[in-house]
Scaffold this motif. Structure first.
Motif, PDB file in Angstrom:
ATOM      1  N   HIS A  56      22.948 -25.950  -3.282  1.00  0.00           N
ATOM      2  CA  HIS A  56      22.290 -26.894  -4.194  1.00  0.00           C
ATOM      3  C   HIS A  56      21.332 -27.844  -3.459  1.00  0.00           C
ATOM      4  O   HIS A  56      21.283 -29.046  -3.751  1.00  0.00           O
ATOM      5  CB  HIS A  56      23.312 -27.718  -4.974  1.00  0.00           C
ATOM      6  N   ASP A  74      33.404 -31.436   0.624  1.00  0.00           N
ATOM      7  CA  ASP A  74      33.050 -31.376  -0.792  1.00  0.00           C
ATOM      8  C   ASP A  74      33.779 -30.233  -1.475  1.00  0.00           C
ATOM      9  O   ASP A  74      34.023 -29.198  -0.864  1.00  0.00           O
ATOM     10  CB  ASP A  74      31.541 -31.144  -0.976  1.00  0.00           C
ATOM     11  N   GLU A  75      34.067 -30.405  -2.755  1.00  0.00           N
ATOM     12  CA  GLU A  75      34.552 -29.292  -3.558  1.00  0.00           C
ATOM     13  C   GLU A  75      33.326 -28.560  -4.090  1.00  0.00           C
ATOM     14  O   GLU A  75      32.378 -29.183  -4.532  1.00  0.00           O
ATOM     15  CB  GLU A  75      35.419 -29.792  -4.714  1.00  0.00           C
ATOM     16  N   VAL A  76      33.331 -27.246  -4.007  1.00  0.00           N
ATOM     17  CA  VAL A  76      32.216 -26.433  -4.475  1.00  0.00           C
ATOM     18  C   VAL A  76      32.779 -25.429  -5.469  1.00  0.00           C
ATOM     19  O   VAL A  76      33.816 -24.813  -5.216  1.00  0.00           O
ATOM     20  CB  VAL A  76      31.500 -25.728  -3.305  1.00  0.00           C
ATOM     21  N   GLU A  77      32.098 -25.250  -6.592  1.00  0.00           N
ATOM     22  CA  GLU A  77      32.613 -24.420  -7.679  1.00  0.00           C
ATOM     23  C   GLU A  77      32.551 -22.919  -7.382  1.00  0.00           C
ATOM     24  O   GLU A  77      31.636 -22.451  -6.701  1.00  0.00           O
ATOM     25  CB  GLU A  77      31.812 -24.687  -8.956  1.00  0.00           C
ATOM     26  N   VAL A  78      33.517 -22.211  -7.940  1.00  0.00           N
ATOM     27  CA  VAL A  78      33.522 -20.746  -7.868  1.00  0.00           C
ATOM     28  C   VAL A  78      32.242 -20.231  -8.518  1.00  0.00           C
ATOM     29  O   VAL A  78      31.791 -20.750  -9.534  1.00  0.00           O
ATOM     30  CB  VAL A  78      34.764 -20.177  -8.591  1.00  0.00           C
ATOM     31  N   THR A  94      29.283 -20.319  -7.006  1.00  0.00           N
ATOM     32  CA  THR A  94      28.129 -20.959  -6.376  1.00  0.00           C
ATOM     33  C   THR A  94      27.570 -20.080  -5.265  1.00  0.00           C
ATOM     34  O   THR A  94      28.319 -19.570  -4.428  1.00  0.00           O
ATOM     35  CB  THR A  94      28.518 -22.337  -5.784  1.00  0.00           C
ATOM     36  N   TRP A 140      36.646 -17.880  -4.759  1.00  0.00           N
ATOM     37  CA  TRP A 140      37.807 -18.661  -5.177  1.00  0.00           C
ATOM     38  C   TRP A 140      37.715 -20.026  -4.518  1.00  0.00           C
ATOM     39  O   TRP A 140      37.047 -20.183  -3.495  1.00  0.00           O
ATOM     40  CB  TRP A 140      39.141 -17.969  -4.837  1.00  0.00           C
ATOM     41  N   ALA A 141      38.353 -21.003  -5.113  1.00  0.00           N
ATOM     42  CA  ALA A 141      38.338 -22.349  -4.537  1.00  0.00           C
ATOM     43  C   ALA A 141      39.641 -23.061  -4.865  1.00  0.00           C
ATOM     44  O   ALA A 141      40.199 -22.894  -5.949  1.00  0.00           O
ATOM     45  CB  ALA A 141      37.160 -23.148  -5.083  1.00  0.00           C
ATOM     46  N   LYS A 142      40.102 -23.836  -3.904  1.00  0.00           N
ATOM     47  CA  LYS A 142      41.257 -24.702  -4.098  1.00  0.00           C
ATOM     48  C   LYS A 142      40.959 -25.994  -3.363  1.00  0.00           C
ATOM     49  O   LYS A 142      41.045 -26.056  -2.137  1.00  0.00           O
ATOM     50  CB  LYS A 142      42.527 -24.049  -3.570  1.00  0.00           C
ATOM     51  N   THR A 157      39.019 -28.480  -1.379  1.00  0.00           N
ATOM     52  CA  THR A 157      37.901 -28.387  -0.440  1.00  0.00           C
ATOM     53  C   THR A 157      37.970 -27.132   0.420  1.00  0.00           C
ATOM     54  O   THR A 157      37.265 -27.013   1.410  1.00  0.00           O
ATOM     55  CB  THR A 157      37.858 -29.636   0.461  1.00  0.00           C
ATOM     56  N   PHE A 193      37.721 -22.865   0.256  1.00  0.00           N
ATOM     57  CA  PHE A 193      37.274 -21.800  -0.629  1.00  0.00           C
ATOM     58  C   PHE A 193      36.964 -20.528   0.141  1.00  0.00           C
ATOM     59  O   PHE A 193      36.733 -20.543   1.336  1.00  0.00           O
ATOM     60  CB  PHE A 193      36.065 -22.232  -1.467  1.00  0.00           C
TER      61      PHE A 193
END
Length: 174
Positions: free
Chosen positions: A82, A104-108, A110, A128-130, A132, A134
């Motif tokens: 981004h 940072d948390e980043v969305e599945v 992305t 997949w993400a959990k 911070t 992924f």
């Protein structure tokens, strides 16, 4: 625990895996052995012995979920997404992807780029993400041999410049 076991050259077993998502998470964490309802329900001893004698998996798609060889190292990286660049750590790097940790948390789903000093920015997608942490699937197969190439020595008198995103001043020698 998985990292510690790998450092001690020990195997780890995850129990109770019931879904594809759990399987992928545990594999991306680097667990060596996995068992649970995803592969088969409890059965009488006779059935288990018969299945073991066949040497076959109970899931017809088991050949599709084989794990690729990976290098269990921790490696610093730059995460591009981004329009931003953030520091990150990679673990369990394979030719198809890696486990990534970032603040940072980043969305599945992305699309990202990873620069970990192995031939430029590697394109990938978060699968997949959990929090911070992924899993990233690389857009193209990555040559693991690039991680084993030793860095060339710097020419005599060369200075290493600290990037400005680390210090705020790119003129400082590191």
């Amino acid at each position: 625990m998985v990292g510690l076991a790998a450092d001690l050259q020990m195997e780890t077993t995850a129990e109770g895996v019931e879904t594809q998502e759990e399987l992928m998470l545990i594999r991306n964490l680097g667990c060596s052995l996995i068992q649970g309802y995803y592969f088969g329900k409890p059965m009488p001893a006779e059935e288990a012995a018969e299945l073991a004698a066949k040497g076959a998996a109970t899931r017809p798609d088991a050949h599709l979920i084989q794990r690729e060889p990976r290098i269990r190292i921790i490696r610093a990286a730059l995460l591009h997404y981004h329009g931003r660049v953030k520091g990150a750590r990679l673990r369990n790097i394979s030719s198809g992807g890696a486990l990534v940790e970032c603040r940072d948390e980043v969305e599945v789903g992305t699309d990202i780029g990873l620069d970990f000093g192995a031939g430029g920015v590697i394109a990938g997608k978060i699968v997949w993400a959990k929090g911070t942490q992924f899993g990233v699937q690389f857009a193209e197969k990555f040559d693991l041999k690039l991680l084993q190439v030793a860095a060339a020595p710097l020419p005599k008198g060369a200075k290493v410049m600290r990037p400005n995103y680390l210090s705020g001043d790119s003129s400082q020698a590191g």
